[in-house]
Motif scaffolding. Structure first.
Motif, PDB file in Angstrom:
ATOM      1  N   GLY A  72      -6.028  -0.585   6.358  1.00  0.00           N
ATOM      2  CA  GLY A  72      -6.757  -0.915   7.573  1.00  0.00           C
ATOM      3  C   GLY A  72      -6.481  -0.007   8.749  1.00  0.00           C
ATOM      4  N   VAL A  73      -6.039   1.223   8.476  1.00  0.00           N
ATOM      5  CA  VAL A  73      -5.737   2.152   9.581  1.00  0.00           C
ATOM      6  C   VAL A  73      -6.565   3.439   9.517  1.00  0.00           C
ATOM      7  CG1 VAL A  73      -3.395   1.280   9.941  1.00  0.00           C
ATOM      8  CG2 VAL A  73      -3.777   3.148   8.310  1.00  0.00           C
ATOM      9  N   ALA A  74      -7.565   3.471   8.653  1.00  0.00           N
ATOM     10  CA  ALA A  74      -8.355   4.698   8.504  1.00  0.00           C
ATOM     11  C   ALA A  74      -9.030   5.104   9.810  1.00  0.00           C
ATOM     12  CB  ALA A  74      -9.402   4.523   7.403  1.00  0.00           C
ATOM     13  N   VAL A 105       0.839  -1.206   0.000  1.00  0.00           N
ATOM     14  CA  VAL A 105       0.000   0.000   0.000  1.00  0.00           C
ATOM     15  C   VAL A 105       0.869   1.250   0.000  1.00  0.00           C
ATOM     16  CG1 VAL A 105      -1.814   1.265   1.203  1.00  0.00           C
ATOM     17  CG2 VAL A 105      -1.860  -1.227   1.172  1.00  0.00           C
ATOM     18  N   GLN A 106       1.908   1.260   0.802  1.00  0.00           N
ATOM     19  CA  GLN A 106       2.825   2.400   0.828  1.00  0.00           C
ATOM     20  C   GLN A 106       3.473   2.607  -0.535  1.00  0.00           C
ATOM     21  OE1 GLN A 106       5.514   1.248   3.947  1.00  0.00           O
ATOM     22  NE2 GLN A 106       4.325   2.266   5.554  1.00  0.00           N
ATOM     23  N   ARG A 107       3.961   1.510  -1.126  1.00  0.00           N
ATOM     24  CA  ARG A 107       4.623   1.592  -2.424  1.00  0.00           C
ATOM     25  C   ARG A 107       3.683   2.143  -3.483  1.00  0.00           C
ATOM     26  NH1 ARG A 107       9.272   2.401  -3.806  1.00  0.00           N
ATOM     27  NH2 ARG A 107       9.988   0.817  -2.324  1.00  0.00           N
ATOM     28  N   LYS A 108       2.457   1.655  -3.497  1.00  0.00           N
ATOM     29  CA  LYS A 108       1.486   2.116  -4.490  1.00  0.00           C
ATOM     30  C   LYS A 108       1.174   3.598  -4.297  1.00  0.00           C
ATOM     31  CE  LYS A 108      -1.578   1.802  -7.780  1.00  0.00           C
ATOM     32  NZ  LYS A 108      -1.140   1.673  -9.203  1.00  0.00           N
ATOM     33  N   LEU A 109       1.073   4.043  -3.061  1.00  0.00           N
ATOM     34  CA  LEU A 109       0.791   5.450  -2.799  1.00  0.00           C
ATOM     35  C   LEU A 109       1.934   6.343  -3.268  1.00  0.00           C
ATOM     36  CD1 LEU A 109      -1.035   7.626  -1.644  1.00  0.00           C
ATOM     37  CD2 LEU A 109      -0.090   7.131   0.635  1.00  0.00           C
ATOM     38  N   MET A 124       3.070   6.424   9.907  1.00  0.00           N
ATOM     39  CA  MET A 124       2.936   6.667  11.340  1.00  0.00           C
ATOM     40  C   MET A 124       1.718   5.967  11.912  1.00  0.00           C
ATOM     41  SD  MET A 124       4.177  10.639  11.839  1.00  0.00           S
ATOM     42  CE  MET A 124       3.061  11.346  10.603  1.00  0.00           C
ATOM     43  N   ALA A 125       0.600   5.994  11.188  1.00  0.00           N
ATOM     44  CA  ALA A 125      -0.624   5.351  11.672  1.00  0.00           C
ATOM     45  C   ALA A 125      -0.425   3.850  11.832  1.00  0.00           C
ATOM     46  CB  ALA A 125      -1.789   5.635  10.728  1.00  0.00           C
ATOM     47  N   GLN A 126       0.330   3.249  10.913  1.00  0.00           N
ATOM     48  CA  GLN A 126       0.594   1.814  11.011  1.00  0.00           C
ATOM     49  C   GLN A 126       1.447   1.474  12.222  1.00  0.00           C
ATOM     50  OE1 GLN A 126       2.148   1.563   6.954  1.00  0.00           O
ATOM     51  NE2 GLN A 126       0.574   0.048   6.464  1.00  0.00           N
ATOM     52  N   ALA A 127       2.203   2.438  12.725  1.00  0.00           N
ATOM     53  CA  ALA A 127       3.050   2.216  13.893  1.00  0.00           C
ATOM     54  C   ALA A 127       2.306   2.452  15.208  1.00  0.00           C
ATOM     55  CB  ALA A 127       4.277   3.125  13.836  1.00  0.00           C
ATOM     56  N   LEU A 128       1.112   3.008  15.135  1.00  0.00           N
ATOM     57  CA  LEU A 128       0.314   3.243  16.332  1.00  0.00           C
ATOM     58  C   LEU A 128      -0.319   1.953  16.822  1.00  0.00           C
ATOM     59  CD1 LEU A 128      -1.651   6.514  15.445  1.00  0.00           C
ATOM     60  CD2 LEU A 128      -0.075   6.244  17.375  1.00  0.00           C
ATOM     61  N   PRO A 129      -0.623   1.865  18.123  1.00  0.00           N
ATOM     62  CA  PRO A 129      -1.436   0.748  18.597  1.00  0.00           C
ATOM     63  C   PRO A 129      -2.866   0.895  18.068  1.00  0.00           C
ATOM     64  CG  PRO A 129      -1.105   2.346  20.357  1.00  0.00           C
ATOM     65  CD  PRO A 129      -0.234   2.784  19.212  1.00  0.00           C
ATOM     66  N   PRO A 130      -3.670  -0.163  18.121  1.00  0.00           N
ATOM     67  CA  PRO A 130      -5.031  -0.093  17.553  1.00  0.00           C
ATOM     68  C   PRO A 130      -5.895   1.028  18.114  1.00  0.00           C
ATOM     69  CG  PRO A 130      -4.420  -2.364  17.975  1.00  0.00           C
ATOM     70  CD  PRO A 130      -3.320  -1.523  18.565  1.00  0.00           C
ATOM     71  N   ALA A 166      -7.390  12.917  -0.693  1.00  0.00           N
ATOM     72  CA  ALA A 166      -8.278  11.835  -1.144  1.00  0.00           C
ATOM     73  C   ALA A 166      -7.482  10.577  -1.453  1.00  0.00           C
ATOM     74  CB  ALA A 166      -9.072  12.282  -2.370  1.00  0.00           C
ATOM     75  N   PHE A 167      -6.271  10.728  -1.979  1.00  0.00           N
ATOM     76  CA  PHE A 167      -5.430   9.577  -2.271  1.00  0.00           C
ATOM     77  C   PHE A 167      -4.954   8.926  -0.975  1.00  0.00           C
ATOM     78  CE2 PHE A 167      -5.411  12.093  -6.081  1.00  0.00           C
ATOM     79  CZ  PHE A 167      -5.446  11.154  -7.094  1.00  0.00           C
ATOM     80  N   GLY A 168      -4.708   9.745   0.026  1.00  0.00           N
ATOM     81  CA  GLY A 168      -4.350   9.205   1.328  1.00  0.00           C
ATOM     82  C   GLY A 168      -5.499   8.430   1.946  1.00  0.00           C
ATOM     83  N   ARG A 169      -6.696   8.988   1.887  1.00  0.00           N
ATOM     84  CA  ARG A 169      -7.868   8.304   2.455  1.00  0.00           C
ATOM     85  C   ARG A 169      -8.007   6.898   1.881  1.00  0.00           C
ATOM     86  NH1 ARG A 169     -11.728  11.592   5.096  1.00  0.00           N
ATOM     87  NH2 ARG A 169     -11.597  13.847   4.708  1.00  0.00           N
ATOM     88  N   GLU A 170      -7.836   6.791   0.566  1.00  0.00           N
ATOM     89  CA  GLU A 170      -7.975   5.499  -0.097  1.00  0.00           C
ATOM     90  C   GLU A 170      -6.907   4.521   0.404  1.00  0.00           C
ATOM     91  OE1 GLU A 170      -7.918   3.617  -4.628  1.00  0.00           O
ATOM     92  OE2 GLU A 170      -7.959   5.794  -4.330  1.00  0.00           O
ATOM     93  N   ALA A 171      -5.677   5.005   0.519  1.00  0.00           N
ATOM     94  CA  ALA A 171      -4.589   4.148   0.987  1.00  0.00           C
ATOM     95  C   ALA A 171      -4.786   3.737   2.444  1.00  0.00           C
ATOM     96  CB  ALA A 171      -3.251   4.862   0.816  1.00  0.00           C
ATOM     97  N   TRP A 172      -5.242   4.673   3.274  1.00  0.00           N
ATOM     98  CA  TRP A 172      -5.453   4.352   4.682  1.00  0.00           C
ATOM     99  C   TRP A 172      -6.512   3.267   4.844  1.00  0.00           C
ATOM    100  CZ3 TRP A 172      -6.332  10.254   5.748  1.00  0.00           C
ATOM    101  CH2 TRP A 172      -5.137  10.949   5.477  1.00  0.00           C
ATOM    102  N   GLU A 173      -7.548   3.350   4.033  1.00  0.00           N
ATOM    103  CA  GLU A 173      -8.591   2.318   4.060  1.00  0.00           C
ATOM    104  C   GLU A 173      -8.013   0.962   3.666  1.00  0.00           C
ATOM    105  OE1 GLU A 173     -11.660   2.238   5.017  1.00  0.00           O
ATOM    106  OE2 GLU A 173     -12.235   4.353   5.243  1.00  0.00           O
ATOM    107  N   LYS A 174      -7.232   0.942   2.590  1.00  0.00           N
ATOM    108  CA  LYS A 174      -6.646  -0.315   2.118  1.00  0.00           C
ATOM    109  C   LYS A 174      -5.719  -0.921   3.167  1.00  0.00           C
ATOM    110  CE  LYS A 174      -6.796   0.637  -2.863  1.00  0.00           C
ATOM    111  NZ  LYS A 174      -5.970   0.899  -4.075  1.00  0.00           N
TER     112      LYS A 174
END
Length: 219
Positions: free
Chosen positions: A112-114, A27-31, A81-87, A102-110
């Motif tokens: 699982g950290v939105a 997901v990071q790479r694609k973004l 950073m969001a991926q490094a946070l606890p749930p 908007a591109f970030g929102r899509e990636a965050w959803e993919k």
């Protein structure tokens, strides 16, 4: 006179560093790739690829649960950073562009950290000033418009827990900060660097990572 011991970064050496750092996930790479494809003229605003793993490392290192980011762009640094946070962690992301984020929102959803990211569209100073004044932030990342860096800094630092970290990007500004005659954004970064050096509320170091990173700890 001291002499630099820094190693010049060639393309080959840069590729070597990336290959030996934690790799970007799919997901990071694609973004990153999408940002360069869709916004070629603005893509330099994206945090460097090596900064994503570094930010995640620092978030985990300080045990952050609440992060504030000023300057989100397409959301690569936000994602890391969001991926490094606890749930149950929270990242408040400040930006002015619905189009870019908007591109970030899509990636965050993919990824699982939105649910950990609270995107606030509007002038970041208004967003910061609306936050509670007491220290409640564990980690802050500053990568927005350079003329407001000092103002952002002075809103963020009092809101950091003691021991909390604040990281500021682009503090070398392509090397132009050495010129006392520079104007515009480079002059703003020169002033910011002097401001941080004189700030008794923190201890800070400048790292020669990418375009320069200041890492500061709230005393």
């Amino acid at each position: 006179m001291t002499k630099s011991k820094s190693t010049a970064i060639t393309e080959e050496l840069y590729d070597y560093v990336l290959a030996h750092n934690p790799p970007l996930d799919a997901v990071q790479r694609k973004l990153v790739e999408t940002t360069y494809q869709r916004f070629p003229d603005e893509a330099q605003m994206q945090s460097a690829q090596e900064q994503g793993p570094l930010l995640a490392f620092l978030v985990r290192l300080c045990g952050a649960r609440r992060i504030v980011e000023v300057g989100t762009f397409t959301g690569f640094s936000t994602l890391a950073m969001a991926q490094a946070l606890p749930p149950n962690g929270e990242l408040i992301a400040c930006d002015v562009s619905e189009e870019w984020t908007a591109f970030g929102r899509e990636a965050w959803e993919k990824a699982g950290v939105a649910d950990r990211i609270d995107l606030r569209i509007g002038p970041a100073l208004d967003t910061l000033r609306a936050m509670p004044a007491e220290p409640a932030i564990d980690f802050a990342y500053l990568d927005a418009d350079k003329p407001n860096y000092i103002a952002y800094w002075d809103e963020l630092v009092p809101r950091l827990h003691p021991g909390g970290l604040i990281v500021a990007d682009n503090v070398l500004f392509g090397g132009t900060v050495t010129d006392p005659q520079v104007e515009g954004a480079a002059a703003a970064i020169r002033e910011f660097n002097d401001h941080v050096r004189a700030d008794q509320r923190v201890e800070a170091v400048i790292l020669t990572v990418a375009d320069g990173l200041t890492v500061a700890r709230r005393l």
